[in-house]
Scaffold this active site. Structure first.
Site, mmCIF file in Angstrom:
data_model
loop_
_atom_site.group_PDB
_atom_site.id
_atom_site.type_symbol
_atom_site.label_atom_id
_atom_site.label_comp_id
_atom_site.label_asym_id
_atom_site.label_seq_id
_atom_site.Cartn_x
_atom_site.Cartn_y
_atom_site.Cartn_z
ATOM 1 N N GLY A 1 -14.192 45.778 60.949
ATOM 2 C CA GLY A 1 -14.477 44.969 59.779
ATOM 3 C C GLY A 1 -15.947 44.645 59.755
ATOM 4 N N LEU B 1 -7.696 48.617 65.014
ATOM 5 C CA LEU B 1 -7.244 48.879 63.648
ATOM 6 C C LEU B 1 -8.398 49.316 62.777
ATOM 7 C CD1 LEU B 1 -4.973 45.782 63.093
ATOM 8 C CD2 LEU B 1 -4.220 48.141 63.289
ATOM 9 N N GLY B 2 -9.582 48.891 63.124
ATOM 10 C CA GLY B 2 -10.724 49.260 62.311
ATOM 11 C C GLY B 2 -11.891 48.370 62.640
ATOM 12 N N PHE C 1 -17.328 41.956 60.331
ATOM 13 C CA PHE C 1 -17.773 40.976 61.295
ATOM 14 C C PHE C 1 -17.419 41.354 62.718
ATOM 15 C CE2 PHE C 1 -17.149 39.074 57.208
ATOM 16 C CZ PHE C 1 -18.340 38.401 57.016
ATOM 17 N N ASP D 1 -16.983 38.681 49.489
ATOM 18 C CA ASP D 1 -16.808 40.100 49.801
ATOM 19 C C ASP D 1 -15.406 40.555 49.424
ATOM 20 O OD1 ASP D 1 -17.460 42.618 50.555
ATOM 21 O OD2 ASP D 1 -17.346 42.268 52.708
#
Ligand SMILES: *[C@@H]1O[C@H](CO)[C@@H](O)[C@H](O)[C@H]1NC(C)=O
Ligand SMILES: *[C@@H]1O[C@H](CO)[C@@H](O)[C@H](O)[C@H]1NC(C)=O
Ligand SMILES: *[C@@H]1O[C@H](CO)[C@@H](O)[C@H](O)[C@H]1NC(C)=O
Ligand SMILES: *[C@@H]1O[C@H](CO)[C@@H](O)[C@H](O)[C@H]1NC(C)=O
Ligand SMILES: *[C@@H]1O[C@H](CO)[C@@H](O)[C@H](O)[C@H]1NC(C)=O
Ligand SMILES: *[C@@H]1O[C@H](CO)[C@@H](O)[C@H](O)[C@H]1NC(C)=O
Ligand SMILES: *[C@@H]1O[C@H](CO)[C@@H](O)[C@H](O)[C@H]1NC(C)=O
Ligand SMILES: *[C@@H]1O[C@H](CO)[C@@H](O)[C@H](O)[C@H]1NC(C)=O
Ligand SMILES: *[C@@H]1O[C@H](CO)[C@@H](O)[C@H](O)[C@H]1NC(C)=O
Ligand SMILES: *[C@@H]1O[C@H](CO)[C@@H](O)[C@H](O)[C@H]1NC(C)=O
Length: 835
Positions: A526, A523-524, A528, A642
């Protein structure tokens, strides 16, 4: 780098007495200036105002030669940072640094010889009362006594050390190139073989050159956070935490890299005689210099190790590989490990006539040589792709500035050179290739081989799993888990107590759910680690966050964090369903959010239409409630650190859910650095006290919330505010419109004037309160919520918001982007200068 103390010098023994005598005499009247009537003689030193630096004469180690130089006065050991007469040593002990009154010039002479060993340029008589002053920054300046501008400064003529506040790079107007050049050897400060400099041609890059101008190492272009090819360690403390703040500035006048100290921290960059550049930081508690970073640091770091159209992979052997769609130009020498000829295309590019070319994504790249590249800060990646396809010379493109959420791009107009891939960090590079299908015979083979390998891999894994199960008679949770079988029970138990169910997933379940972490499921990425979409056998969709291994947390702590975080239940927080631990791997399993993240709607012209004002206001309220819960009502008091549009996920009904909360706890709570491209906190959302001092509190989250509020109202990114030249950022823009009472202008045009004026006014008012410079001036979340819903809110006067990150008046602020001289005209950053 750290040179030995200067004395005692054998030749100088007889003078030691004098030396100490004079030191004594002059330490009483320590001064930081020389004037025409008070020159600096041998044995005397200037001490800067706060005692940081000293300027005086020193003897090079293992040598009889003496030099005029600057060193750190407040640290033990004599760290020489600047040498005036590096080419012409003083053989005669009696040297004097004087200043001429009539034409304002510094000059260094020895007794009985009026020809200067070293001198600064001279300046016309119009400058009265010239003095030489050693500033506390380590800059030795020539100026008029009552003026604040410098006629000449040592910072423009560095030797082998870059100090905080210095600029590295060419001044295109004066032609001065501020570079740092190694000493010839530890005992000879004359210019050595290697120089660290900014190469201005094409898209400017940091390079190390040798004496004949060949590049040894290339740090690549500035990517908003650091130099693309300087490796992950360049972010030591990320230039953000306490140690230093760095930036890069491009204008038609000058191109430079700079860094400034934060607080008392001191960091310097040096170039050594063997061609290694290093960054050191002063470790006050140990009274020594600590090595933070160095380059080149591995074989892939050397310039163009693999030749053109190839990439270097430092973690594999051999290190060089042709890019997909390329073959070695000279297969025989390539296989012998002579990669200098690089690779050639298997199939020619279609080149626009049919518009058939494609792009191959190379992840984790150090951007290739940008000598023949151009940058355009107005294009996004799609724009770049289109532009690349339009020109047959175009070979690749990539994002130019990661700090702006990937705005702007660099387009390569020559074959790919000096590309390497990092295991961790790096960025996406899109390489142009001929349409797939051409030369497909080879591809098909690769696919067949890959499938066979995959099947084999699974068979073997399966066999292993079965064997381990047999042996242990237990589920295969991973080694550590097997050794502490109670913890699964413990999790179930505690989880239920907190009215939540937290599941322990098996690694094989996760592998199956994500098609073995296939790219299609990704999905992407992040902060982390990557996030994958998965489907459980019962059909439930899940999102899996695969934490990067470097969380620095032990299993026990991780487990505790999960248990705590699982207890946070709120309808505006993404729900943690469970986790999976397998060897070093740690994964978190969340509910899946079909509408992805808020930024995809907010900053997209078409998607933006789907968010009417009612929805936006609901999202604002939802996020505020979620944040309030984290800050106040959860027993943990979590500071998100964040908060930003891409961390607000939307469920099927477009209800907002905060994600990534608690991550700062899972990662080392102090300085979680997960992805090297990212620190906890994102530019544009970070409060000034966090960005500059590393201080965070619930008020830093409030600041980020304020920024988010303005983004939701305006549909514009705070970081990425190029369109409005006269305002430095969204906060400044909103502030001006607020003062003018012209909020209509601020509201996202996608709303087509359909909004509640009073709600928008309240939102902007609250947002401006949230982004106040001082944390004390910002409200807490409970106040935010009551103000947002209070129809009869009374707008008291507010102070201007913090613009900290955008201004650069004092030189101590961090620029957010590659500064383009005139972004409003879409000027490309492609500065061409003669070598
Ligand atoms: C240095 O200066 C002193 C006094 O001015 C003088 O006696 C001595 O001879 C000089 N030394 C040299 C090497 O010129
Ligand atoms: C005086 O100094 C200059 C520069 O260092 C040198 O070239 C010259 O030979 C010296 N003259 C004498 C007489 O020592
Ligand atoms: C500096 O002092 C001189 C006289 O000492 C004066 O003429 C000049 O205007 C002063 N310059 C500034 C910038 O104050
Ligand atoms: C470094 O700067 C000096 C002074 O501007 C210049 O003469 C020299 O050519 C530069 N060296 C390199 C390798 O760029
Ligand atoms: C440079 O290389 C030489 C020879 O290998 C070595 O003796 C010297 O210590 C090196 N210098 C530095 C600063 O590492
Ligand atoms: C680099 O090498 C490592 C170790 O062999 C491998 O896991 C990784 O996939 C390689 N990267 C690329 C881009 O080929
Ligand atoms: C590598 O190949 C190039 C060109 O084929 C040749 O010039 C060079 O000498 C070779 N280097 C080595 C170390 O063999
Ligand atoms: C463009 O397409 C035509 C047919 O579709 C093909 O014959 C031609 O070779 C193509 N040109 C290029 C440059 O690929
Ligand atoms: C393609 O790019 C090259 C190099 O920048 C330029 O000289 C040329 O004019 C461009 N061609 C077109 C068609 O834009
Ligand atoms: C960049 O340079 C320009 C022109 O010298 C200057 O106005 C601006 O403040 C500089 N920005 C930074 C971040 O240094």
């Amino acid at each position: 780098m750290m040179r030995a103390a200067i004395f005692p010098n054998p030749l100088c023994c007889c003078c030691l007495f004098f030396f100490f005598f004079f030191s004594f005499v002059f330490s009483i009247s320590a001064t930081d200036i020389i004037t025409p009537s008070h020159p600096l003689s041998n044995g005397e030193t200037l001490i800067s105002a706060k005692g940081t630096f000293a300027l005086g004469f020193f003897t090079a180690p293992d040598s009889a030669n003496r030099y005029l130089g600057i060193w750190y006065h407040k640290f033990p050991g004599q760290t020489v940072v600047w040498v005036a007469n590096r080419r012409n040593p003083i053989h005669n002990l009696n040297a004097t640094l004087s200043i001429t009154a009539d034409d304002a010039s510094l000059y260094l002479t020895t007794s009985g010889n009026s020809t200067a060993i070293w001198s600064s340029p001279s300046f016309p008589k119009s400058f009265p009362n010239p003095i030489g002053q050693l500033l506390d920054t380590g800059n030795f300046v020539l100026k008029s006594s009552n003026s604040s501008s410098f006629l000449w400064q040592s910072f423009d003529h560095p030797t082998d050390t870059m100090l905080p506040g210095m600029k590295l790079g060419p001044n295109l107007k004066t032609g001065i190139d501020r570079n740092i050049t190694a000493w010839l050897s530890a005992s000879d400060p004359s210019p050595g073989k290697y120089t660290l400099a900014i190469e201005p041609i094409g898209v400017p890059q940091l390079v190390i050159r040798d004496a004949s101008g060949n590049w040894i190492w290339r740090g690549g272009p500035w990517n908003g956070f650091g130099f693309s090819g300087a490796g992950p360690n360049q972010y030591f403390d990320l230039g953000l935490y306490r140690e230093f703040i760095s930036g890069f500035n491009v204008s038609t006048e000058e191109i430079y890299y700079y860094f400034n100290s934060v607080g008392d921290a001191i960091s310097i960059i040096t170039m050594d005689e063997n061609g290694t550049a290093r960054r050191y930081g002063w470790q006050a508690s140990l009274q020594k210099w600590d090595l933070y970073w160095l380059a080149p640091s591995d074989p892939c770091d050397f310039f163009s190790t693999c030749g053109i159209n190839a990439f270097c992979n430092g973690s594999s052997s051999p290190i060089c590989y042709c890019l997909d769609g390329f073959d070695p130009k000279n297969p025989a020498s390539w296989s012998r490990g002579n990669w200098s000829d690089g690779c050639v295309r298997v199939a020619n590019l279609g080149c626009g006539t049919n518009g058939t070319d494609e792009f191959m994504l190379v992840r984790g790249s150090k951007l290739p040589d940008t000598t023949e590249a151009v940058a355009d800060m107005r294009l996004d990646l799609d724009g770049c792709r289109a532009r690349c396809l339009m020109n047959c010379s175009c070979r690749a493109y990539a994002s130019a500035d990661l700090s702006m959420g990937g705005n702007g791009c660099i387009i390569w107009m020559a074959e790919i050179k000096d590309l390497r891939v990092y295991a961790d960090g790096g960025q996406d590079l899109y390489v142009r290739i001929a349409p797939r299908g051409k030369g497909s015979k080879r591809k098909r083979w690769v696919i067949v081989l890959a499938s066979v390998a995959t099947v084999l891999f699974f068979l073997i894994t399966l066999i292993c799993v079965i064997m381990i199960r047999r042996r242990k008679g237990k589920y295969f949770f991973g080694e550590q888990l097997i050794s502490s079988p109670n913890w699964a029970d413990e999790i179930m138990h505690k989880g239920n107590e907190g009215n939540s169910e937290i599941l322990l997933f098996q690694f094989t379940q996760i592998v199956n759910a994500t098609n073995n972490f296939s790219d299609i499921n990704k999905l992407g990425e992040g902060g982390f680690g990557p996030v994958y979409k998965g489907k459980l056998p019962d059909g439930q969709d899940i999102a899996i966050k695969r934490l990067s291994a470097r969380s620095g947390q032990g299993l026990e702590e991780f487990k505790n964090e999960i248990l705590l975080i699982a207890k946070l239940q709120h309808r505006n927080l993404v729900r943690l369903l469970g986790c999976c631990i397998w060897g070093e791997e740690k994964m978190l399993v969340y509910e899946f959010m079909p509408n992805k993240s808020l930024d995809l709607f907010l900053f997209d012209v078409e998607q933006g239409l789907k968010l009417d004002w009612r929805r936006r206001f609901q999202i604002i309220e939802g996020v505020a409630q979620g944040l309030l819960y984290l800050h106040k009502h959860s027993r943990l008091r979590i500071i998100h650190r964040d908060l930003k549009a891409s961390n607000i996920l939307l469920d099927i009904d477009m209800n907002p859910k905060i994600s990534d909360f608690g991550m700062a706890r899972i990662f080392d709570a102090n300085e979680a650095q997960a992805n090297t491209q990212r620190i906890v906190g994102t530019y544009g959302y970070m409060s000034p006290e966090y960005a500059f001092k590393g201080l965070f509190s619930v008020k830093s989250d409030v600041f980020s919330f304020g920024v988010l509020l303005l983004e939701i109202v305006s549909g514009m990114r705070n970081a990425g505010f190029y369109e409005f030249d006269s305002w430095s950022n969204l906060l400044a823009y909103a502030w001006d419109l607020w003062k003018e009472g012209n909020l209509k202008e601020l509201v996202d045009p996608a709303l087509d004037n359909q909004f509640q004026h009073d709600e928008v006014t309240r939102c902007v008012y609250v947002a401006l309160l949230c982004v106040q410079e001082s944390p004390d001036d910002r409200p807490v979340m409970s106040d935010v919520i009551s103000m947002l819903s209070n129809g009869s809110l009374n707008f008291s006067s507010i102070k201007p918001p913090a613009f900290f990150a955008m201004k650069n008046a004092s030189g101590s602020k961090r620029p957010l982007n590659l500064h383009v001289n005139d972004a409003s005209n879409g000027l490309s950053v492609s500065i061409v200068a003669g070598r």
